[in-house]
Design a protein around this motif. Structure first.
Motif, short mmCIF file in Angstrom:
data_model
loop_
_atom_site.label_atom_id
_atom_site.label_comp_id
_atom_site.label_asym_id
_atom_site.label_seq_id
_atom_site.Cartn_x
_atom_site.Cartn_y
_atom_site.Cartn_z
N ILE A 1 -26.32 -9.73 -13.33
CA ILE A 1 -26.28 -10.09 -11.91
C ILE A 1 -27.08 -9.03 -11.15
N PRO A 2 -28.15 -9.44 -10.45
CA PRO A 2 -28.93 -8.46 -9.70
C PRO A 2 -28.11 -7.87 -8.54
N PHE A 3 -28.48 -6.66 -8.15
CA PHE A 3 -27.77 -6.02 -7.04
C PHE A 3 -28.68 -5.05 -6.31
N VAL A 4 -28.23 -4.72 -5.11
CA VAL A 4 -28.88 -3.74 -4.25
C VAL A 4 -27.89 -2.60 -4.09
N ILE A 5 -28.37 -1.38 -4.17
CA ILE A 5 -27.54 -0.20 -3.94
C ILE A 5 -27.62 0.15 -2.46
N ALA A 6 -26.46 0.31 -1.84
CA ALA A 6 -26.41 0.69 -0.43
C ALA A 6 -25.87 2.12 -0.33
N THR A 7 -26.51 2.91 0.52
CA THR A 7 -26.09 4.29 0.67
C THR A 7 -26.18 4.73 2.12
N GLY A 8 -25.29 5.62 2.46
CA GLY A 8 -25.32 6.23 3.79
C GLY A 8 -26.21 7.45 3.82
N GLY A 9 -26.91 7.70 2.73
CA GLY A 9 -27.75 8.89 2.62
C GLY A 9 -26.92 10.09 2.21
N CYS B 1 -15.45 -6.91 -1.19
CA CYS B 1 -14.54 -6.03 -1.94
C CYS B 1 -14.65 -4.63 -1.37
N GLY B 2 -13.52 -3.94 -1.29
CA GLY B 2 -13.52 -2.59 -0.76
C GLY B 2 -13.18 -1.53 -1.78
N GLN C 1 -30.55 -20.64 0.12
CA GLN C 1 -29.32 -19.90 0.37
C GLN C 1 -28.84 -19.24 -0.92
N ARG C 2 -28.42 -18.01 -0.81
CA ARG C 2 -27.86 -17.27 -1.95
C ARG C 2 -26.40 -16.95 -1.66
N SER C 3 -25.63 -16.86 -2.72
CA SER C 3 -24.24 -16.44 -2.62
C SER C 3 -24.20 -14.95 -2.97
N ILE C 4 -23.67 -14.14 -2.06
CA ILE C 4 -23.77 -12.69 -2.18
C ILE C 4 -22.39 -12.04 -2.14
N LEU C 5 -22.15 -11.14 -3.09
CA LEU C 5 -20.95 -10.33 -3.11
C LEU C 5 -21.22 -9.06 -2.32
N VAL C 6 -20.36 -8.78 -1.35
CA VAL C 6 -20.48 -7.57 -0.55
C VAL C 6 -19.43 -6.58 -1.06
N VAL C 7 -19.90 -5.40 -1.47
CA VAL C 7 -19.00 -4.35 -1.94
C VAL C 7 -19.15 -3.17 -0.98
N GLU C 8 -18.18 -3.06 -0.07
CA GLU C 8 -18.24 -2.08 1.02
C GLU C 8 -16.81 -1.76 1.43
N ASP C 9 -16.46 -0.48 1.49
CA ASP C 9 -15.09 -0.08 1.79
C ASP C 9 -14.79 0.08 3.28
N GLU C 10 -15.81 0.08 4.11
CA GLU C 10 -15.60 0.20 5.57
C GLU C 10 -15.60 -1.21 6.17
N PRO C 11 -14.44 -1.69 6.64
CA PRO C 11 -14.34 -3.08 7.11
C PRO C 11 -15.35 -3.46 8.20
N LEU C 12 -15.59 -2.59 9.16
CA LEU C 12 -16.54 -2.94 10.23
C LEU C 12 -17.96 -3.05 9.71
N ILE C 13 -18.32 -2.17 8.79
CA ILE C 13 -19.65 -2.24 8.19
C ILE C 13 -19.78 -3.51 7.35
N LEU D 1 -17.10 4.19 -2.63
CA LEU D 1 -16.01 3.27 -2.29
C LEU D 1 -14.69 4.03 -2.26
N GLY D 2 -14.28 4.44 -1.09
CA GLY D 2 -13.03 5.15 -0.95
C GLY D 2 -12.96 6.40 -1.78
N GLY D 3 -14.07 7.12 -1.90
CA GLY D 3 -14.11 8.34 -2.66
C GLY D 3 -14.47 8.16 -4.13
N GLU D 4 -14.52 6.93 -4.60
CA GLU D 4 -14.95 6.65 -5.97
C GLU D 4 -16.42 6.24 -5.95
N THR D 5 -17.15 6.61 -7.00
CA THR D 5 -18.52 6.13 -7.09
C THR D 5 -18.49 4.70 -7.63
#
Length: 118
Positions: free
Chosen positions: A76-84, A35-36, A4-16, A59-63
């Motif tokens: 801290i390793p991370f994955v970049i998420a994009t909507g394309g 975090c949004g 099990q890993r502990s993961i920080l989710v950084v996403e500004d759209e609550p449903l996503i 994130l809400g118009g900010e990169t």
């Protein structure tokens, strides 16, 4: 990925964010926090206490690159998420695993593995 890993989710759209959190829990991981905004994500990165992060580029118009810089500074390793349809990441993040939305469990798991392999 083992264990099990502990993961920080950084996403500004609550449903996503909620969908991603469900996927992570289905994969056997724990969501450290969600975090949004850039400011909230930098604050969480400063505190640490998680294994890796999934970082939405916009994130809400900010990169999110200041967050990526803080994560890198803290090793801290991370994955970049994009909507394309966005510019490629800055050169210093060119080797970071990328996951495109819409998220699926089949896309999330290999991206997490790749982030932890470095």
């Amino acid at each position: 990925m083992s264990g099990q890993r502990s993961i920080l989710v950084v996403e500004d759209e609550p449903l996503i964010a909620m969908m991603l959190e469900d996927f992570l829990e289905t994969l056997g991981h724990r969501v450290h926090a969600s975090c949004g905004s850039v400011a909230d994500a930098i604050g969480e990165a400063e505190k640490g206490g998680f294994d890796l992060a999934i970082l939405d580029v916009n994130l809400g118009g900010e990169t999110a690159w200041p967050v990526a810089e803080k994560l890198r500074e803290k090793s801290i390793p991370f994955v970049i998420a994009t909507g394309g349809h966005v510019e490629p990441p800055p050169a210093e993040f060119a080797n970071v695993p990328v996951i495109e939305k819409p998220y699926t469990v089949d896309r999330v798991s290999p991206a997490l593995d790749a982030a932890l392999a470095d």
